[in-house]
Scaffold this motif. Structure first.
Motif, short mmCIF file in Angstrom:
data_model
loop_
_atom_site.label_atom_id
_atom_site.label_comp_id
_atom_site.label_asym_id
_atom_site.label_seq_id
_atom_site.Cartn_x
_atom_site.Cartn_y
_atom_site.Cartn_z
N ASN A 124 88.91 -10.91 56.55
CA ASN A 124 87.51 -10.50 56.72
C ASN A 124 87.34 -9.53 57.88
O ASN A 124 86.63 -8.54 57.79
N ALA A 125 88.04 -9.81 58.99
CA ALA A 125 87.95 -8.92 60.17
C ALA A 125 88.53 -7.54 59.82
O ALA A 125 87.95 -6.50 60.15
N LEU A 126 89.66 -7.54 59.09
CA LEU A 126 90.30 -6.25 58.73
C LEU A 126 89.45 -5.48 57.72
O LEU A 126 89.34 -4.26 57.79
N LEU A 127 88.79 -6.21 56.79
CA LEU A 127 87.89 -5.53 55.84
C LEU A 127 86.81 -4.78 56.63
O LEU A 127 86.50 -3.62 56.37
N TYR A 128 86.26 -5.46 57.63
CA TYR A 128 85.21 -4.86 58.48
C TYR A 128 85.78 -3.65 59.23
O TYR A 128 85.20 -2.56 59.21
N LEU A 129 86.96 -3.82 59.84
CA LEU A 129 87.58 -2.73 60.62
C LEU A 129 87.90 -1.53 59.72
O LEU A 129 87.53 -0.39 60.02
N HIS A 130 88.56 -1.79 58.60
CA HIS A 130 88.95 -0.67 57.71
C HIS A 130 87.70 0.00 57.15
O HIS A 130 87.68 1.20 56.92
N GLY A 131 86.63 -0.81 56.96
CA GLY A 131 85.36 -0.23 56.48
C GLY A 131 84.81 0.76 57.49
O GLY A 131 84.07 1.68 57.13
N LYS A 132 85.17 0.57 58.77
CA LYS A 132 84.72 1.50 59.82
C LYS A 132 85.85 2.48 60.15
O LYS A 132 85.86 3.09 61.21
N LYS A 248 103.69 -10.39 48.48
CA LYS A 248 102.79 -9.31 48.03
C LYS A 248 102.27 -8.47 49.20
O LYS A 248 101.67 -7.42 49.02
N LEU A 249 102.48 -8.95 50.41
CA LEU A 249 102.06 -8.17 51.60
C LEU A 249 103.26 -7.45 52.22
O LEU A 249 103.13 -6.31 52.67
N LEU A 250 104.42 -8.09 52.20
CA LEU A 250 105.62 -7.47 52.82
C LEU A 250 106.34 -6.61 51.78
O LEU A 250 107.42 -6.93 51.29
N VAL A 251 105.65 -5.53 51.41
CA VAL A 251 106.17 -4.60 50.40
C VAL A 251 106.46 -3.27 51.10
O VAL A 251 105.63 -2.78 51.88
N TYR A 252 107.62 -2.69 50.83
CA TYR A 252 108.04 -1.47 51.53
C TYR A 252 107.01 -0.36 51.35
O TYR A 252 106.55 0.27 52.30
N LYS A 253 106.61 -0.11 50.07
CA LYS A 253 105.67 0.99 49.80
C LYS A 253 104.25 0.51 50.10
O LYS A 253 103.73 -0.40 49.43
N SER A 254 103.61 1.13 51.10
CA SER A 254 102.31 0.64 51.59
C SER A 254 101.25 0.59 50.48
O SER A 254 100.43 -0.31 50.44
N VAL A 255 101.32 1.54 49.51
CA VAL A 255 100.28 1.56 48.45
C VAL A 255 100.40 0.34 47.54
O VAL A 255 99.45 0.00 46.84
N LEU A 260 93.02 -6.13 50.72
CA LEU A 260 92.38 -7.24 51.43
C LEU A 260 91.49 -8.10 50.52
O LEU A 260 91.50 -9.32 50.63
N ARG A 261 90.73 -7.45 49.61
CA ARG A 261 89.85 -8.23 48.73
C ARG A 261 90.66 -9.20 47.88
O ARG A 261 90.22 -10.32 47.59
#
Ligand code: 5GX
Length: 289
Positions: A124-132, A248-255, A260-261
Motif C-alpha cells: 500500500n505504501a509503495l502504491l502511494y509512492l509510485h502513484g506520486k 513472482k517478485l524475484l524475477v530478473y526482468k523487471s517488467v 503491486l495491485r
C-alpha cells in the motif's frame, strides 16, 4: 498540530531532548518534545561534517523534499527541519515501537501472518509512492519502523528519487550491502519503480527465513553472481503461497515482476490479512447477538 505548520522556523530551543533512540551512518535519533504543544517526536541529528565528507548533502535535500510532502499511514511523517553551524535536524514522526530490524533480529523470523500483514502495508505504501512517481530504492528492514499498533512505517528516504530524474551516475550504494539490490542496479543498468518490487520480495524472504536470499558470508562477488542469476533457494518450511509470491517478485526482468495491485490480492496476503479483517467483523457480529 503546530508541528505541521510549514512556515515555522524551528530551532533546538523549541524542544526538550530525551533519550537516544538509535543511530545511523551520519548521526543519531533522539526522543524529543516540542515545548509549546507537548507534541512528542523523533529528532534525527545529522552532522554536517560527516554529510559533507560523504557528499550526501544533495541526497539529504532530496530525502527532505520527498518525505516532507508525503502523507500515508505506512510512511513516517517528516514535519520539518532546521540546522545550526554543525548539525542538521529532521523533525520526524515518532514510531512508537521502534525499528523493524531489531524485532526481526530478536525473533529470528516472523510468523507468516505477521509477514503477510507487513507485505500488505508495504504494498500500500509503495502504491502511494509510485502513484506520486517516487521510487524508494532502499526497502530493507533497517529502513522500516513500527507504529503504536505494530503497523509498518517506511522511515528513511535517503535513496528515494522522483522518477524522470535520470540517474546517470552509478549509485554509491555499491559500498553498502548488495543484498537488497535488483539485477538492473547491480549491473548498473537503467531502472524504474519496479526495483521496489524486487526489494519487497527480498524483504518477504528475509522476514520468513531470517536472512536475505542471496546473502553470502563476506563474498561480494558471490552475492553479485547469485543476484544476477536469481539463484533462489526457498526452505521447505515456507508455505507454497509465500513461496509463490517470493518467486513472482524475484524475477530478473523487471517488467515480469508481480505488480503491486496483484501483490495485495495474492493468496499469501488475502489468506492472512483478510482473515484478520474477518476475525474483527465476526467479533463485531457476535457482539450484536
Ligand atoms: C520508540 C522506540 N523505541 N526504540 C527502542 C526505538 C524507537 C524509535 N526509534 C525511532 C527512529 C529511529 C531510531 N534510530 N533510527 C535509525 C537511524 C538513526 C539515525 C540516522 C539514520 C537512521 C531511526 C525514528 Cl526515525 C522514528 N521513531 C523511532 N522510534
Amino acid at each position: 498540530n503546530r508541528l505541521s505548520q510549514e512556515r515555522k522556523q524551528w530551532s533546538l530551543s523549541d524542544f526538550e531532548i530525551g533519550r537516544a533512540l538509535g543511530k545511523g551512518n551520519f548521526g543519531q535519533v533522539y526522543l524529543a518534545r516540542e515545548k509549546q504543544s507537548g507534541f512528542v517526536v523523533a529528532l534525527k541529528v545529522l552532522y554536517k561534517k560527516a554529510l559533507a565528507d560523504s557528499k550526501v548533502e544533495r541526497q539529504l535535500r532530496r530525502e527532505v523534499e520527498i518525505q516532507g510532502n508525503l502523507r500515508h499511514p505506512n510512511i513516517l511523517r517528516l514535519y520539518g527541519y532546521f540546522h545550526d553551524e554543525t548539525r542538521v535536524f529532521l523533525i520526524l514522526e515518532l514510531a512508537a515501537k521502534g525499528e523493524l530490524y531489531k524485532e526481526l533480529q530478536a525473533q529470528k523470523k516472523f510468523p507468516e501472518e505477521v509477514a503477510a500483514r507487513y507485505v500488505a502495508q508495504m504494498a500500500n505504501a509503495l502504491l502511494y509512492l509510485h502513484g506520486k512517481r517516487v521510487i524508494h530504492r532502499d526497502i530493507k528492514p533497517e529502513n522500516l519502523l513500527l507504529g503504536l499498533k505494530g503497523e509498518l512505517k517506511i522511515g528513511d528516504f535517503g535513496w528515494s528519487v522522483k522518477t524522470g530524474v535520470t540517474e546517470s551516475r552509478r549509485r554509491k550504494t555499491l559500498c553498502g550491502t548488495l543484498d537488497y539490490l535488483p539485477p538492473e542496479i547491480v549491473e548498473g543498468r537503467s531502472h524504474n519503480e519496479k526495483v521496489d518490487l524486487w526489494s519487497l520480495g527480498i524483504l518477504l524472504y528475509e522476514m520468513l527465513c531470517g536472512n536475505p536470499p542471496f546473502e553470502e558470508e563476506d563474498s561480494y562477488e558471490t552475492t553479485y553472481r547469485r543476484i544476477i542469476h536469481v539463484d533462489l533457494r526457498i526452505p521447505d518450511h515456507v508455505s507454497k503461497e509465500a513461496s509463490d509470491l517470493i518467486k513472482k517478485l524475484l524475477v530478473y526482468k523487471s517488467v515480469e515482476r508481480l505488480p503491486l495491485r496483484s501483490v495485495i490480492l495474492h493468496p499469501f496476503v488475502t489468506k492472512h490479512v483478510q482473515q484478520a479483517k474477518r476475525a474483527s467483523s465476526s467479533s463485531s457480529s457476535s457482539s450484536t447477538r
